[in-house]
Motif scaffolding. Structure first.
Motif, mmCIF file in Angstrom:
data_model
loop_
_atom_site.group_PDB
_atom_site.id
_atom_site.type_symbol
_atom_site.label_atom_id
_atom_site.label_comp_id
_atom_site.label_asym_id
_atom_site.label_seq_id
_atom_site.Cartn_x
_atom_site.Cartn_y
_atom_site.Cartn_z
ATOM 1 N N GLN A 11 9.145 50.492 9.251
ATOM 2 C CA GLN A 11 8.512 51.346 8.250
ATOM 3 C C GLN A 11 7.030 51.543 8.547
ATOM 4 N N PHE A 12 6.349 50.471 8.943
ATOM 5 C CA PHE A 12 4.920 50.575 9.235
ATOM 6 C C PHE A 12 4.674 51.451 10.455
ATOM 7 N N ALA A 13 5.443 51.259 11.523
ATOM 8 C CA ALA A 13 5.232 52.036 12.747
ATOM 9 C C ALA A 13 5.455 53.522 12.492
ATOM 10 N N LEU A 14 6.554 53.852 11.831
ATOM 11 C CA LEU A 14 6.835 55.259 11.550
ATOM 12 C C LEU A 14 5.852 55.825 10.527
ATOM 13 N N GLY A 15 5.506 55.021 9.516
ATOM 14 C CA GLY A 15 4.560 55.488 8.504
ATOM 15 C C GLY A 15 3.182 55.748 9.078
ATOM 16 N N LEU A 16 2.731 54.869 9.987
ATOM 17 C CA LEU A 16 1.437 55.076 10.630
ATOM 18 C C LEU A 16 1.448 56.339 11.490
ATOM 19 N N GLY A 17 2.535 56.539 12.238
ATOM 20 C CA GLY A 17 2.633 57.738 13.055
ATOM 21 C C GLY A 17 2.608 59.005 12.216
ATOM 22 N N LEU B 263 -0.258 61.966 12.026
ATOM 23 C CA LEU B 263 0.115 63.372 12.188
ATOM 24 C C LEU B 263 -0.374 64.216 11.015
ATOM 25 N N LEU B 264 -0.168 63.728 9.798
ATOM 26 C CA LEU B 264 -0.562 64.485 8.613
ATOM 27 C C LEU B 264 -2.072 64.514 8.412
ATOM 28 N N ASN B 265 -2.794 63.657 9.124
ATOM 29 C CA ASN B 265 -4.254 63.657 9.037
ATOM 30 C C ASN B 265 -4.881 64.751 9.908
ATOM 31 N N THR B 266 -4.058 65.446 10.682
ATOM 32 C CA THR B 266 -4.530 66.557 11.507
ATOM 33 C C THR B 266 -4.127 67.881 10.870
ATOM 34 N N GLN B 267 -4.695 68.955 11.340
ATOM 35 C CA GLN B 267 -4.389 70.284 10.840
ATOM 36 C C GLN B 267 -3.412 70.974 11.791
ATOM 37 N N PHE B 268 -2.289 71.471 11.268
ATOM 38 C CA PHE B 268 -1.322 72.202 12.059
ATOM 39 C C PHE B 268 -0.533 73.131 11.143
ATOM 40 N N HIS B 269 0.103 74.107 11.745
ATOM 41 C CA HIS B 269 0.865 75.094 10.973
ATOM 42 C C HIS B 269 2.103 74.430 10.357
ATOM 43 N N GLY B 270 2.322 74.666 9.071
ATOM 44 C CA GLY B 270 3.455 74.090 8.362
ATOM 45 C C GLY B 270 3.230 72.672 7.891
ATOM 46 N N LYS B 271 1.976 72.246 7.783
ATOM 47 C CA LYS B 271 1.671 70.870 7.397
ATOM 48 C C LYS B 271 2.201 70.549 6.004
ATOM 49 N N THR C 48 -0.030 55.671 1.737
ATOM 50 C CA THR C 48 -1.178 54.764 1.632
ATOM 51 C C THR C 48 -2.080 54.848 2.862
ATOM 52 N N LEU C 49 -1.487 54.906 4.048
ATOM 53 C CA LEU C 49 -2.302 54.976 5.260
ATOM 54 C C LEU C 49 -2.970 56.336 5.417
ATOM 55 N N LEU C 50 -2.322 57.393 4.938
ATOM 56 C CA LEU C 50 -2.959 58.715 4.967
ATOM 57 C C LEU C 50 -4.186 58.737 4.065
ATOM 58 N N ALA C 51 -4.093 58.094 2.904
ATOM 59 C CA ALA C 51 -5.255 58.018 2.010
ATOM 60 C C ALA C 51 -6.386 57.230 2.662
#
Length: 310
Positions: free
Chosen positions: A100-106, A110-118, A193-196
């Motif tokens: 869960q941590f490995a996938l959640g961090l990844g 990813l969501l901390n960057t800007q991309f189309h369809g975010k 939580t990690l995105l925040a």
């Protein structure tokens, strides 16, 4: 003027006592209802459970309950099912938290960057958290079904297994079914939580590192990880405690079987208390689990405090 001087100390003491009441005593008066509620909901059941662990208590014979001291704890030492459930709990909790941590961090990176369809990806990432646990367990039970489920046939086609068999019915592989279901269900917790925490990292640090010629890996290890470390410690601690007590997926998918191969401590407590009706033995298991989780939490909190200071 002399009268004013005479009454000045008394007025000072009066003002001090009123301030003391307002700042120290009065807040506790407002907290009394909440403290009483917490005591009734948490502390009273905890005290009752502790008392049961020192007694022989069968639900069918509540009047025959008797004090046995440490006998229930001594029985645990020679209980092979308890030790098997303990080992399963370590695998269940460790594998679930790590994946869960490995996938959640990844996903957070990813969501901390800007991309189309975010926004669409973000909604899909958070979707598993909104799905009821019972429905998640039923879905993954269908996925692992050897007749109508796709997973055994995919594994057979890829050459990992010799034939499409019931993975949840094999004692050597059954535990991984609930683990994968738990990973899918719990990844959003770490992602949110990690995105925040990532959003709180000053962007100037990355800009300065880029000017200095730092690589992406150097920026991750020297900036991202140190800033995330306190949050990682607290989220891993909370999630591990929740997962160790989280037996819903196991109950629905395997029921603790086959041959107790998926039995964890929390499910073993339920089985002992409500199927064998032995509340004394079940309470002893619960107390041991409580002590182990408290030690684990104390260690993680100590690590987190050191990370915060550094």
């Amino acid at each position: 003027m002399s009268a004013a001087l005479t009454h000045a100390p008394g007025n000072t003491r009066g003002r001090f006592s009123r301030a003391y009441v307002a700042l120290v005593v009065e807040p506790w008066l407002y907290l009394v209802p909440s403290l009483l509620l917490i005591g009734l909901v948490m502390l009273v059941p905890l005290a009752i459970g502790l008392s049961y662990s020192f007694r022989e208590f069968n639900l069918l014979r509540p009047g025959a309950a008797r004090w046995v001291g440490l006998e229930n704890y001594q029985d645990l030492w020679g209980d092979p099912q308890f030790w098997r459930a303990f080992r399963n709990t370590l695998v269940w909790t460790g594998a679930s938290v790590a994946l869960q941590f490995a996938l959640g961090l990844g996903l957070a990176l990813l969501l901390n960057t800007q991309f189309h369809g975010k926004r669409i990806v973000q909604a899909l990432v958070f979707l598993p958290w909104a799905v009821p646990t019972f429905l998640t367990a039923l879905t993954f039970s269908w996925l692992f079904n050897p007749v109508i489920g796709p997973v055994p046939h995919w594994l057979y086609a890829l050459g990992f297994i010799e034939e499409p068999y019931n993975i949840l019915g094999n004692p050597d592989t059954a535990l991984w079914g609930p683990i994968l279901a738990n990973v899918w269900y719990g990844v959003p917790f770490f992602a949110i939580t990690l995105l925040a925490a990532l959003s709180a990292i000053p962007g100037e640090l990355y800009e300065a590192a880029e000017i200095d010629g730092a690589s992406a890996w150097q920026k991750f290890t020297k900036i991202t990880v140190p800033f995330l470390a306190p949050m990682i410690a607290i989220t891993v601690m909370l999630r591990a405690i929740w997962i160790a007590n989280f037996a819903d997926l196991i109950f629905v998918m395997t029921g603790g079987g086959p041959a107790n191969s998926t039995q964890i401590l929390s499910s073993y407590i339920f089985t002992t208390a409500f199927r064998r009706l032995d509340f004394g033995h079940a309470s002893a298991i619960a107390v041991v689990m409580l002590v182990l989780l408290m030690i684990y939490a104390a260690v993680l909190l100590a690590v987190r405090s050191r990370l915060v200071r550094h």
